[in-house]
Every structure is written in C-alpha cells, then in structure tokens.
Write a protein that holds these residues in place. Structure first.
Motif, mmCIF file in Angstrom:
data_model
loop_
_atom_site.group_PDB
_atom_site.id
_atom_site.type_symbol
_atom_site.label_atom_id
_atom_site.label_comp_id
_atom_site.label_asym_id
_atom_site.label_seq_id
_atom_site.Cartn_x
_atom_site.Cartn_y
_atom_site.Cartn_z
ATOM 1 N N ASP A 22 110.904 46.153 -27.366
ATOM 2 C CA ASP A 22 110.118 45.734 -26.206
ATOM 3 C C ASP A 22 108.888 46.620 -26.069
ATOM 4 O O ASP A 22 108.590 47.432 -26.945
ATOM 5 C CB ASP A 22 110.977 45.737 -24.940
ATOM 6 N N ALA A 23 108.170 46.443 -24.973
ATOM 7 C CA ALA A 23 106.919 47.176 -24.768
ATOM 8 C C ALA A 23 107.100 48.684 -24.871
ATOM 9 O O ALA A 23 106.243 49.382 -25.406
ATOM 10 C CB ALA A 23 106.318 46.807 -23.406
ATOM 11 N N ALA A 24 108.232 49.178 -24.405
ATOM 12 C CA ALA A 24 108.475 50.624 -24.445
ATOM 13 C C ALA A 24 108.665 51.148 -25.864
ATOM 14 O O ALA A 24 108.455 52.328 -26.120
ATOM 15 C CB ALA A 24 109.704 50.961 -23.596
ATOM 16 N N MET A 25 109.051 50.278 -26.788
ATOM 17 C CA MET A 25 109.365 50.713 -28.151
ATOM 18 C C MET A 25 108.384 50.194 -29.201
ATOM 19 O O MET A 25 108.459 50.597 -30.355
ATOM 20 C CB MET A 25 110.761 50.239 -28.533
ATOM 21 N N ASP A 55 110.681 41.170 -26.618
ATOM 22 C CA ASP A 55 109.655 40.592 -25.752
ATOM 23 C C ASP A 55 108.381 40.375 -26.565
ATOM 24 O O ASP A 55 108.370 40.564 -27.786
ATOM 25 C CB ASP A 55 109.429 41.442 -24.502
ATOM 26 N N SER A 56 107.315 39.982 -25.894
ATOM 27 C CA SER A 56 106.074 39.672 -26.613
ATOM 28 C C SER A 56 105.504 40.902 -27.325
ATOM 29 O O SER A 56 104.916 40.778 -28.399
ATOM 30 C CB SER A 56 105.033 39.071 -25.663
ATOM 31 N N SER A 57 105.688 42.066 -26.751
ATOM 32 C CA SER A 57 105.222 43.290 -27.409
ATOM 33 C C SER A 57 105.998 43.541 -28.690
ATOM 34 O O SER A 57 105.439 43.944 -29.720
ATOM 35 C CB SER A 57 105.368 44.498 -26.485
ATOM 36 N N ALA A 64 102.496 42.742 -36.555
ATOM 37 C CA ALA A 64 101.656 43.844 -37.053
ATOM 38 C C ALA A 64 102.279 44.486 -38.282
ATOM 39 O O ALA A 64 101.567 44.835 -39.238
ATOM 40 C CB ALA A 64 101.456 44.884 -35.952
ATOM 41 N N ALA A 65 103.598 44.626 -38.287
ATOM 42 C CA ALA A 65 104.291 45.204 -39.444
ATOM 43 C C ALA A 65 104.103 44.319 -40.676
ATOM 44 O O ALA A 65 103.898 44.818 -41.786
ATOM 45 C CB ALA A 65 105.778 45.380 -39.138
#
Length: 112
Positions: A22-25, A55-57, A64-65
């Motif tokens: 998620d966004a945090a990771m 999530d979307s992040s 990106a990977a």
C-alpha cells in the motif's frame, strides 16, 4: 517490506513476504525490487501469495518495477489472492501482466 529472491533455470522468483502493498510500503517495495532484480534472467516472477491487500500505490509500484526491468525482460505475477486478483482485473492490469494462480503454474508455463 520484505522480499526474498530465488532463481530457477529460466527465471528469478521474487517473493513478497508481507500482507499488504500500500501507500506506506510502495516506495520501499520499489527500492527492494530494484535491488533484487537489477540483473538476472529475462523473466522475473513476483510471488504475491502472501499479499492480501493492494491499493493504487501498490499497483503503481508493481508497474514501476516492471518498467525498471527494461526491454527484453518481463514481470509475471503469481499466487494472487482473490482480493488482489480482483484489483488487477478491475484496473485491466491483467492485460499488462501475465497472471498465474500459483507459483507452480507460473514456473510450469515457462517449462511447457
């Protein structure tokens, strides 16, 4: 974010050892993926069997990977839980990535 990496004859397998991307990771995930996949075989299999939420992040981090692998290399996804699989299908990312029900299925697809 904890990733582990192993190699087969034809692919590098990177396993996500976390329940969420998620966004945090997301930023840490991208950095860890870069470190694990900087060089190696043309095929990278991302084992998502432990991931129960994305999530979307997180989705953006996986895209990106894939892009950082560069041309001539591909990222396949394996072991998607029903919730994660649904996110990939709803966002039409199943047209960008090859999705496999299990890691064994992904490995067999290359062999077969």
């Amino acid at each position: 974010m904890s990733l582990t990496s192993t190699a087969t004859d034809t692919a590098q397998i990177i396993t996500v050892n976390a329940a969420r991307i998620d966004a945090a990771m997301a930023i840490q995930f991208k950095e860890d993926m870069r470190a694990h996949s900087a060089d190696g075989p043309a095929r990278v299999i991302l084992d998502l069997s432990a991931v129960e939420f994305i999530d979307s992040s997180g989705l953006g981090a996986i895209v990106a990977a894939m892009k950082q692998l560069g041309s001539g290399r591909r990222l396949d996804l394996a072991g998607l839980t029903p919730t994660v699989d649904k996110v990939f299908r709803l966002t039409r990312m199943d047209t960008v990535f090859d999705l496999f029900a299990s890691l064994d299925d992904a490995i067999a697809a290359e062999a077969g």
